[in-house]
Design a protein around this motif. Sequence first.
Motif, PDB file in Angstrom:
ATOM      1  N   PHE A 106      13.155 -36.576  28.806  1.00 18.12           N
ATOM      2  CA  PHE A 106      13.698 -36.130  27.515  1.00 18.12           C
ATOM      3  C   PHE A 106      15.091 -36.723  27.361  1.00 18.12           C
ATOM      4  O   PHE A 106      15.945 -36.560  28.240  1.00 18.12           O
ATOM      5  CB  PHE A 106      13.769 -34.605  27.474  1.00 18.12           C
ATOM      6  CG  PHE A 106      14.208 -34.025  26.156  1.00 18.12           C
ATOM      7  CD1 PHE A 106      13.285 -33.432  25.298  1.00 18.12           C
ATOM      8  CD2 PHE A 106      15.540 -34.053  25.757  1.00 18.12           C
ATOM      9  CE1 PHE A 106      13.676 -32.887  24.084  1.00 18.12           C
ATOM     10  CE2 PHE A 106      15.952 -33.509  24.553  1.00 18.12           C
ATOM     11  CZ  PHE A 106      15.016 -32.925  23.715  1.00 18.12           C
ATOM     12  N   ALA A 107      15.340 -37.399  26.237  1.00 17.98           N
ATOM     13  CA  ALA A 107      16.664 -37.966  25.955  1.00 17.98           C
ATOM     14  C   ALA A 107      17.053 -37.635  24.518  1.00 17.98           C
ATOM     15  O   ALA A 107      16.217 -37.701  23.603  1.00 17.98           O
ATOM     16  CB  ALA A 107      16.657 -39.476  26.156  1.00 17.98           C
ATOM     17  N   ILE A 108      18.324 -37.291  24.317  1.00 15.84           N
ATOM     18  CA  ILE A 108      18.832 -36.947  22.993  1.00 15.84           C
ATOM     19  C   ILE A 108      20.133 -37.707  22.740  1.00 15.84           C
ATOM     20  O   ILE A 108      20.917 -37.957  23.671  1.00 15.84           O
ATOM     21  CB  ILE A 108      19.055 -35.417  22.874  1.00 15.84           C
ATOM     22  CG1 ILE A 108      19.424 -35.033  21.435  1.00 15.84           C
ATOM     23  CG2 ILE A 108      20.063 -34.909  23.877  1.00 15.84           C
ATOM     24  CD1 ILE A 108      19.361 -33.527  21.178  1.00 15.84           C
ATOM     25  N   ASP A 109      20.346 -38.083  21.501  1.00 15.81           N
ATOM     26  CA  ASP A 109      21.549 -38.811  21.113  1.00 15.81           C
ATOM     27  C   ASP A 109      22.791 -38.047  21.596  1.00 15.81           C
ATOM     28  O   ASP A 109      22.911 -36.831  21.370  1.00 15.81           O
ATOM     29  CB  ASP A 109      21.564 -38.979  19.590  1.00 15.81           C
ATOM     30  CG  ASP A 109      22.575 -40.000  19.120  1.00 15.81           C
ATOM     31  OD1 ASP A 109      23.742 -39.915  19.544  1.00 15.81           O
ATOM     32  OD2 ASP A 109      22.211 -40.878  18.307  1.00 15.81           O
ATOM     33  N   ALA A 110      23.724 -38.772  22.222  1.00 15.17           N
ATOM     34  CA  ALA A 110      24.912 -38.140  22.799  1.00 15.17           C
ATOM     35  C   ALA A 110      25.789 -37.456  21.752  1.00 15.17           C
ATOM     36  O   ALA A 110      26.583 -36.570  22.095  1.00 15.17           O
ATOM     37  CB  ALA A 110      25.729 -39.181  23.563  1.00 15.17           C
ATOM     38  N   ARG A 111      25.666 -37.836  20.482  1.00 16.79           N
ATOM     39  CA  ARG A 111      26.505 -37.223  19.446  1.00 16.79           C
ATOM     40  C   ARG A 111      26.218 -35.729  19.276  1.00 16.79           C
ATOM     41  O   ARG A 111      27.041 -34.995  18.706  1.00 16.79           O
ATOM     42  CB  ARG A 111      26.334 -37.957  18.114  1.00 16.79           C
ATOM     43  CG  ARG A 111      24.963 -37.828  17.478  1.00 16.79           C
ATOM     44  CD  ARG A 111      24.845 -38.706  16.233  1.00 16.79           C
ATOM     45  NE  ARG A 111      23.495 -38.717  15.716  1.00 16.79           N
ATOM     46  CZ  ARG A 111      22.989 -37.805  14.897  1.00 16.79           C
ATOM     47  NH1 ARG A 111      23.745 -36.770  14.498  1.00 16.79           N
ATOM     48  NH2 ARG A 111      21.757 -37.893  14.449  1.00 16.79           N
ATOM     49  N   LYS A 123      22.859 -24.143  21.447  1.00 15.23           N
ATOM     50  CA  LYS A 123      23.440 -24.788  20.258  1.00 15.23           C
ATOM     51  C   LYS A 123      22.453 -24.907  19.104  1.00 15.23           C
ATOM     52  O   LYS A 123      22.859 -25.043  17.951  1.00 15.23           O
ATOM     53  CB  LYS A 123      23.982 -26.166  20.640  1.00 15.23           C
ATOM     54  CG  LYS A 123      25.160 -26.080  21.598  1.00 15.23           C
ATOM     55  CD  LYS A 123      25.666 -27.457  22.012  1.00 15.23           C
ATOM     56  CE  LYS A 123      26.859 -27.323  22.947  1.00 15.23           C
ATOM     57  NZ  LYS A 123      27.384 -28.634  23.398  1.00 15.23           N
ATOM     58  N   ARG A 124      21.170 -24.923  19.404  1.00 19.42           N
ATOM     59  CA  ARG A 124      20.120 -24.973  18.382  1.00 19.42           C
ATOM     60  C   ARG A 124      20.376 -26.047  17.324  1.00 19.42           C
ATOM     61  O   ARG A 124      20.407 -25.756  16.124  1.00 19.42           O
ATOM     62  CB  ARG A 124      19.969 -23.608  17.707  1.00 19.42           C
ATOM     63  CG  ARG A 124      19.648 -22.485  18.678  1.00 19.42           C
ATOM     64  CD  ARG A 124      19.368 -21.200  17.953  1.00 19.42           C
ATOM     65  NE  ARG A 124      18.960 -20.156  18.880  1.00 19.42           N
ATOM     66  CZ  ARG A 124      18.418 -18.998  18.510  1.00 19.42           C
ATOM     67  NH1 ARG A 124      18.272 -18.721  17.210  1.00 19.42           N
ATOM     68  NH2 ARG A 124      18.053 -18.110  19.403  1.00 19.42           N
ATOM     69  N   PRO A 125      20.549 -27.279  17.722  1.00 19.58           N
ATOM     70  CA  PRO A 125      20.840 -28.321  16.728  1.00 19.58           C
ATOM     71  C   PRO A 125      19.617 -28.654  15.879  1.00 19.58           C
ATOM     72  O   PRO A 125      18.472 -28.518  16.332  1.00 19.58           O
ATOM     73  CB  PRO A 125      21.233 -29.512  17.600  1.00 19.58           C
ATOM     74  CG  PRO A 125      20.468 -29.298  18.872  1.00 19.58           C
ATOM     75  CD  PRO A 125      20.463 -27.813  19.092  1.00 19.58           C
ATOM     76  N   ALA A 126      19.861 -29.088  14.672  1.00 19.29           N
ATOM     77  CA  ALA A 126      18.792 -29.589  13.803  1.00 19.29           C
ATOM     78  C   ALA A 126      18.574 -31.059  14.173  1.00 19.29           C
ATOM     79  O   ALA A 126      19.321 -31.929  13.728  1.00 19.29           O
ATOM     80  CB  ALA A 126      19.173 -29.436  12.346  1.00 19.29           C
ATOM     81  N   PHE A 127      17.583 -31.309  15.010  1.00 15.03           N
ATOM     82  CA  PHE A 127      17.364 -32.685  15.463  1.00 15.03           C
ATOM     83  C   PHE A 127      15.903 -33.082  15.278  1.00 15.03           C
ATOM     84  O   PHE A 127      15.002 -32.239  15.253  1.00 15.03           O
ATOM     85  CB  PHE A 127      17.798 -32.853  16.922  1.00 15.03           C
ATOM     86  CG  PHE A 127      16.895 -32.200  17.938  1.00 15.03           C
ATOM     87  CD1 PHE A 127      16.020 -32.950  18.704  1.00 15.03           C
ATOM     88  CD2 PHE A 127      16.928 -30.818  18.145  1.00 15.03           C
ATOM     89  CE1 PHE A 127      15.200 -32.355  19.647  1.00 15.03           C
ATOM     90  CE2 PHE A 127      16.117 -30.217  19.091  1.00 15.03           C
ATOM     91  CZ  PHE A 127      15.245 -30.981  19.843  1.00 15.03           C
ATOM     92  N   ASP A 184      16.250 -38.498  16.514  1.00 13.68           N
ATOM     93  CA  ASP A 184      17.462 -38.238  17.292  1.00 13.68           C
ATOM     94  C   ASP A 184      17.194 -38.057  18.777  1.00 13.68           C
ATOM     95  O   ASP A 184      18.123 -38.142  19.592  1.00 13.68           O
ATOM     96  CB  ASP A 184      18.140 -36.960  16.778  1.00 13.68           C
ATOM     97  CG  ASP A 184      18.375 -36.997  15.280  1.00 13.68           C
ATOM     98  OD1 ASP A 184      19.031 -37.935  14.810  1.00 13.68           O
ATOM     99  OD2 ASP A 184      17.869 -36.078  14.586  1.00 13.68           O
ATOM    100  N   ALA A 185      15.969 -37.782  19.129  1.00 14.78           N
ATOM    101  CA  ALA A 185      15.618 -37.517  20.528  1.00 14.78           C
ATOM    102  C   ALA A 185      14.191 -37.966  20.773  1.00 14.78           C
ATOM    103  O   ALA A 185      13.393 -38.098  19.838  1.00 14.78           O
ATOM    104  CB  ALA A 185      15.773 -36.029  20.848  1.00 14.78           C
ATOM    105  N   LYS A 203      22.053 -47.085  21.620  1.00 15.55           N
ATOM    106  CA  LYS A 203      22.665 -45.761  21.439  1.00 15.55           C
ATOM    107  C   LYS A 203      23.037 -45.152  22.785  1.00 15.55           C
ATOM    108  O   LYS A 203      22.379 -45.402  23.782  1.00 15.55           O
ATOM    109  CB  LYS A 203      21.707 -44.815  20.705  1.00 15.55           C
ATOM    110  CG  LYS A 203      21.413 -45.199  19.262  1.00 15.55           C
ATOM    111  CD  LYS A 203      20.507 -44.184  18.615  1.00 15.55           C
ATOM    112  CE  LYS A 203      20.249 -44.530  17.153  1.00 15.55           C
ATOM    113  NZ  LYS A 203      21.466 -44.435  16.343  1.00 15.55           N
ATOM    114  N   LYS A 204      24.036 -44.317  22.781  1.00 17.01           N
ATOM    115  CA  LYS A 204      24.380 -43.547  23.968  1.00 17.01           C
ATOM    116  C   LYS A 204      23.496 -42.311  23.985  1.00 17.01           C
ATOM    117  O   LYS A 204      23.535 -41.496  23.057  1.00 17.01           O
ATOM    118  CB  LYS A 204      25.858 -43.161  23.958  1.00 17.01           C
ATOM    119  CG  LYS A 204      26.325 -42.516  25.252  1.00 17.01           C
ATOM    120  CD  LYS A 204      27.831 -42.254  25.234  1.00 17.01           C
ATOM    121  CE  LYS A 204      28.297 -41.658  26.550  1.00 17.01           C
ATOM    122  NZ  LYS A 204      29.763 -41.376  26.552  1.00 17.01           N
ATOM    123  N   MET A 205      22.716 -42.184  25.036  1.00 19.14           N
ATOM    124  CA  MET A 205      21.751 -41.100  25.126  1.00 19.14           C
ATOM    125  C   MET A 205      22.092 -40.185  26.297  1.00 19.14           C
ATOM    126  O   MET A 205      22.644 -40.617  27.312  1.00 19.14           O
ATOM    127  CB  MET A 205      20.336 -41.656  25.314  1.00 19.14           C
ATOM    128  CG  MET A 205      19.865 -42.618  24.244  1.00 19.14           C
ATOM    129  SD  MET A 205      19.741 -41.875  22.589  1.00 19.14           S
ATOM    130  CE  MET A 205      18.396 -40.705  22.831  1.00 19.14           C
TER     131      MET A 205
END
Length: 320
Positions: A106-111, A123-127, A184-185, A203-205
């Motif tokens: 599993f990888a997600i954008d570092a932002r 954090k429950r981000p909308a991704f 995003d992920a 991208k930084k992941m």
Amino acid sequence: MEARLERPITLHMMGDWGIANLHRICGWISAELWRRSPAGSRFATWAGRGGTDAIDAVLDGDVQIALFVPASFARTIFEGRGIIEREDIGRLRALGTLPQDDALVFAIDARFNVESFADLRAKRPAFRLTTAWDDGVNMTGFAAYRMLEASDVPPAAIASWGGELLLGEAPWDTIPLVTAGKADAVLFEAIMTPYWRDLCAAKKMRFLPFEDKALSFVEEKFKWNRTEISASRFPGLSGPFQALNFSDFLLISRDDFPDDLAYTIASILCETSEILESQYRHIPPADSPVTYPLKPHKIATTPIPLCSGAERYYRENKFL
């Protein structure tokens, strides 16, 4: 003395979509069988998806041999632990294991500034997450959904945070969506492919390690295995992290597969591996979708029982 067949045969195999490693393995087997069989023998490879369609095709008699990925999931099915259920599953047999060192990660954008699954839940981000569909055939999708559920981040939760899932079949349908900024992920396997290298270059992941609780759950329920991803696998890693093992291709057949043919195929896998390996030697072993060199003891080790003819070959040659 090389194993040969004394009678003409017609053999139907099932590989992948037609452009990847499973089809290449079928081509190698058919080429060597053609050389070792009398005139009148015929060989065909059907396109497939490398998932439960391979098991259904073999047990239904549509093909005589097929390749299933990942190998360890065959044990889940054979022992009745889930994925699919068939009354005749006990008829499933293996001819050998072809090595591929792989994992589901599993990888997600570092932002998003998320470092762990605990962070993600807090954090429950909308991704937008891209992965494979969980349709009962695609094993990447089946594993991805089970790992999300075991990590307490089920698809319904992602949707409730304002996110969404973008689904596809293969790494080329999914991973490039993140590279292009359309997702995003990503939760996928095939970690040795250029798709992951291109993503990490663009991208930084952040790679999130699966938690012990989640891995222990699937180890108990499905008999899956965890693996450790080395710090050198992806750019920017501070150290190794835990992932789900997604390794190896399993060559399968049915319990009535002819002994002489199983014996001959086993000999091909062990004695002519150079033919397959030579098609990957331009790629470093760690980045190759077939992990070479192919070792007979590894080929002979399977998560479900062997066809009797293949087992005889491996035992005669002390690979078992």
